[in-house]
Design a protein around this motif. Structure first.
Motif, PDB file in Angstrom:
ATOM      1  N   GLY A   1      -1.284  15.430 -10.581  1.00  0.00           N
ATOM      2  CA  GLY A   1      -1.656  15.594 -12.129  1.00  0.00           C
ATOM      3  C   GLY A   1      -0.489  15.961 -13.247  1.00  0.00           C
ATOM      4  N   ALA A   2      -0.473  16.604 -14.047  1.00  0.00           N
ATOM      5  CA  ALA A   2       0.370  16.697 -15.181  1.00  0.00           C
ATOM      6  C   ALA A   2       1.886  17.214 -14.555  1.00  0.00           C
ATOM      7  CB  ALA A   2       0.010  17.724 -16.081  1.00  0.00           C
ATOM      8  N   GLY A   3       2.797  16.463 -15.255  1.00  0.00           N
ATOM      9  CA  GLY A   3       4.140  16.705 -14.670  1.00  0.00           C
ATOM     10  C   GLY A   3       4.799  15.711 -13.848  1.00  0.00           C
ATOM     11  N   THR A   4       3.889  14.589 -13.578  1.00  0.00           N
ATOM     12  CA  THR A   4       4.291  13.629 -12.797  1.00  0.00           C
ATOM     13  C   THR A   4       4.440  12.379 -13.730  1.00  0.00           C
ATOM     14  OG1 THR A   4       2.282  13.081 -11.857  1.00  0.00           O
ATOM     15  CG2 THR A   4       3.330  14.812 -10.728  1.00  0.00           C
ATOM     16  N   GLU A   5       4.147  12.287 -14.890  1.00  0.00           N
ATOM     17  CA  GLU A   5       3.862  11.389 -15.654  1.00  0.00           C
ATOM     18  C   GLU A   5       5.428  10.401 -15.811  1.00  0.00           C
ATOM     19  OE1 GLU A   5       3.295  14.327 -16.656  1.00  0.00           O
ATOM     20  OE2 GLU A   5       0.856  14.084 -17.227  1.00  0.00           O
ATOM     21  N   ALA A   6       6.744  11.050 -15.723  1.00  0.00           N
ATOM     22  CA  ALA A   6       7.868  10.352 -15.880  1.00  0.00           C
ATOM     23  C   ALA A   6       7.969   9.564 -14.739  1.00  0.00           C
ATOM     24  CB  ALA A   6       8.822  11.471 -16.091  1.00  0.00           C
ATOM     25  N   GLU A   7       7.572   9.915 -13.672  1.00  0.00           N
ATOM     26  CA  GLU A   7       7.910   9.433 -12.400  1.00  0.00           C
ATOM     27  C   GLU A   7       7.084   8.461 -11.938  1.00  0.00           C
ATOM     28  OE1 GLU A   7       8.636  10.287  -7.503  1.00  0.00           O
ATOM     29  OE2 GLU A   7       8.270  12.036  -8.989  1.00  0.00           O
TER      30      GLU A   7
ATOM     31  N   ILE B   1       0.759  -1.275   0.101  1.00  0.00           N
ATOM     32  CA  ILE B   1      -0.013  -0.068   0.191  1.00  0.00           C
ATOM     33  C   ILE B   1       0.924   1.212   0.109  1.00  0.00           C
ATOM     34  CG2 ILE B   1      -1.576   1.170   1.607  1.00  0.00           C
ATOM     35  CD1 ILE B   1      -3.261  -0.959   1.585  1.00  0.00           C
ATOM     36  N   ARG B   2       2.036   1.410   0.662  1.00  0.00           N
ATOM     37  CA  ARG B   2       2.784   2.483   0.865  1.00  0.00           C
ATOM     38  C   ARG B   2       3.275   2.732  -0.755  1.00  0.00           C
ATOM     39  NH1 ARG B   2       5.402  -1.354   3.387  1.00  0.00           N
ATOM     40  NH2 ARG B   2       7.075  -2.366   2.370  1.00  0.00           N
ATOM     41  N   ASP B   3       3.544   1.893  -1.589  1.00  0.00           N
ATOM     42  CA  ASP B   3       3.943   2.177  -2.913  1.00  0.00           C
ATOM     43  C   ASP B   3       2.846   2.630  -3.594  1.00  0.00           C
ATOM     44  OD1 ASP B   3       6.283   1.282  -1.932  1.00  0.00           O
ATOM     45  OD2 ASP B   3       6.622  -0.380  -3.483  1.00  0.00           O
ATOM     46  N   MET B   4       1.594   2.056  -3.478  1.00  0.00           N
ATOM     47  CA  MET B   4       0.489   2.473  -4.248  1.00  0.00           C
ATOM     48  C   MET B   4       0.259   3.821  -3.649  1.00  0.00           C
ATOM     49  SD  MET B   4      -2.405  -0.661  -3.973  1.00  0.00           S
ATOM     50  CE  MET B   4      -2.042  -2.094  -3.692  1.00  0.00           C
ATOM     51  N   LEU B   5       0.512   4.215  -2.495  1.00  0.00           N
ATOM     52  CA  LEU B   5       0.092   5.647  -1.964  1.00  0.00           C
ATOM     53  C   LEU B   5       1.018   6.595  -3.034  1.00  0.00           C
ATOM     54  CD1 LEU B   5      -0.281   5.257   1.824  1.00  0.00           C
ATOM     55  CD2 LEU B   5      -1.832   6.017   0.110  1.00  0.00           C
ATOM     56  N   ARG B   6       2.246   6.288  -3.099  1.00  0.00           N
ATOM     57  CA  ARG B   6       3.229   7.211  -3.758  1.00  0.00           C
ATOM     58  C   ARG B   6       2.708   7.247  -5.180  1.00  0.00           C
ATOM     59  NH1 ARG B   6       5.895  10.881  -4.200  1.00  0.00           N
ATOM     60  NH2 ARG B   6       7.582  11.138  -5.807  1.00  0.00           N
ATOM     61  N   TYR B   7       2.005   6.277  -6.022  1.00  0.00           N
ATOM     62  CA  TYR B   7       1.569   6.414  -7.219  1.00  0.00           C
ATOM     63  C   TYR B   7       0.497   7.425  -7.125  1.00  0.00           C
ATOM     64  CZ  TYR B   7       0.106   5.175 -11.780  1.00  0.00           C
ATOM     65  OH  TYR B   7      -0.587   5.252 -13.184  1.00  0.00           O
ATOM     66  N   ALA B   8      -0.324   7.098  -6.078  1.00  0.00           N
ATOM     67  CA  ALA B   8      -1.720   7.695  -6.239  1.00  0.00           C
ATOM     68  C   ALA B   8      -1.510   9.179  -5.844  1.00  0.00           C
ATOM     69  CB  ALA B   8      -2.489   7.130  -4.801  1.00  0.00           C
ATOM     70  N   ALA B   9      -0.516   9.552  -5.036  1.00  0.00           N
ATOM     71  CA  ALA B   9      -0.118  11.019  -4.891  1.00  0.00           C
ATOM     72  C   ALA B   9       0.267  11.473  -5.872  1.00  0.00           C
ATOM     73  CB  ALA B   9       0.990  10.915  -3.851  1.00  0.00           C
ATOM     74  N   LEU B  10       1.090  11.057  -6.624  1.00  0.00           N
ATOM     75  CA  LEU B  10       1.635  11.386  -8.154  1.00  0.00           C
ATOM     76  C   LEU B  10       0.430  11.621  -8.921  1.00  0.00           C
ATOM     77  CD1 LEU B  10       4.594   9.417  -8.784  1.00  0.00           C
ATOM     78  CD2 LEU B  10       4.688  11.572  -8.175  1.00  0.00           C
ATOM     79  N   ARG B  11      -0.704  10.714  -9.111  1.00  0.00           N
ATOM     80  CA  ARG B  11      -1.574  10.925  -9.877  1.00  0.00           C
ATOM     81  C   ARG B  11      -2.541  12.254  -9.410  1.00  0.00           C
ATOM     82  NH1 ARG B  11      -6.699   7.714 -12.013  1.00  0.00           N
ATOM     83  NH2 ARG B  11      -8.214   8.702 -10.398  1.00  0.00           N
ATOM     84  N   GLU B  12      -2.613  12.356  -8.110  1.00  0.00           N
ATOM     85  CA  GLU B  12      -3.291  13.406  -7.519  1.00  0.00           C
ATOM     86  C   GLU B  12      -2.531  14.856  -8.195  1.00  0.00           C
ATOM     87  OE1 GLU B  12      -6.230  13.516  -5.194  1.00  0.00           O
ATOM     88  OE2 GLU B  12      -6.404  12.102  -6.534  1.00  0.00           O
TER      89      GLU B  12
END
Lengths: 137, 137
Positions: B73-79, B60-71
């Motif tokens: 928005g734009a500019g976080t695609e590379a990560e 879950i902690r990794d999903m959280l990282r991904y979810a945070a990047l998604r929130e």
DNA sequence: TCTTGACTTAGAGCGCGCTCGAACCCGTAG
DNA sequence: CTACGGGTTCGAGCGCGCTCTAAGTCAAGA
């Protein structure tokens, strides 16, 4: 072999080995005159197999069932085989599911690759700006 | 869509949906005039993707990282892409490992099959008793 | 109007598989 | 003799991912 040596050779910690013995996953080990556990190298094969079961997601309670049959010895082979066959089917299903997830991951990653390409397009000089997706020359 | 409907459609429980919102896996949901969560069907896509990540063993902690990047928005695609690519490699390794375990299981099961055959041999009439392993005719 | 049932929050509890701490026991090297 | 680096038992604690309870709110149907 003492518990520390077995720990080093098996990859488990001594704590975990004692825990496994406590719950019945490992047979009760012989003790030497100092009441220290004294292992035969053959235990490594069993620990390795337990590791396979664990890797494939078998819960400890199921490993315990298998371990108990093993302790019982001859006459339990059919049930042991059935257990393993059932487990094998679950693992096969798991592999299929993971492969399906890999396809989804691929698709998602491809999406980000395209985002990246559009970004590069926008950065490119005007004569290279063609509508839509496109590989660099 | 209310939380109960979403629960039925997503396969999660309402409890789990609230838990996911609390920890940040799901975005804070709009509430209607009764302060009840009111969902758009699009959330299902995200929940389904989270399910894929979970199935493939992402903590879950990794999903959280991904979810945070998604929130973000734009500019976080590379990560986000990098995260998924790393995860994909781990999943591929996991599949390889499972397949290796399947081979071991097959071998073990074959062993029990042979035990069974020997048992049948012993039960068979004398003229069929031939030394060693053998398929029934 | 009253009942029913789905919703709300905050926080406690649980099952799994370890993981660790405390207090003690040995055998060997310095 | 003493210190140390193992070992022993018993039982508590932990990280994860939920799962559930309690006490209350609200809307719709009989």
């Amino acid at each position: 072999m003492k518990i520390g040596d077995l720990a080093r050779r098996s990859g488990l910690t001594a704590h975990t080995i004692r825990y496994y013995e406590r719950i019945g996953l490992l047979p009760y080990a012989d003790r030497n005159q100092s009441r220290h556990r004294d292992y035969d190298a053959s235990i490594l094969t069993w620990i390795e197999f337990l590791g396979r079961l664990k890797t494939t997601g078998m819960p400890i309670r199921d490993m315990l069932r298998y371990a108990a049959l093993r302790e019982e010895g001859a006459g339990t082979e059919a049930e042991r085989r059935a257990l393993l066959e059932q487990h094998r089917e679950r693992v096969r299903a798991q592999v299929d599911e993971l492969n399906a997830c890999l396809l989804v991951l691929d698709t998602k990653i491809d999406g980000y690759v395209e985002t990246e390409q559009r970004k590069n397009d926008d950065d490119a000089p005007v004569q290279n700006r063609i509508r839509g997706r496109r590989k660099p020359a």
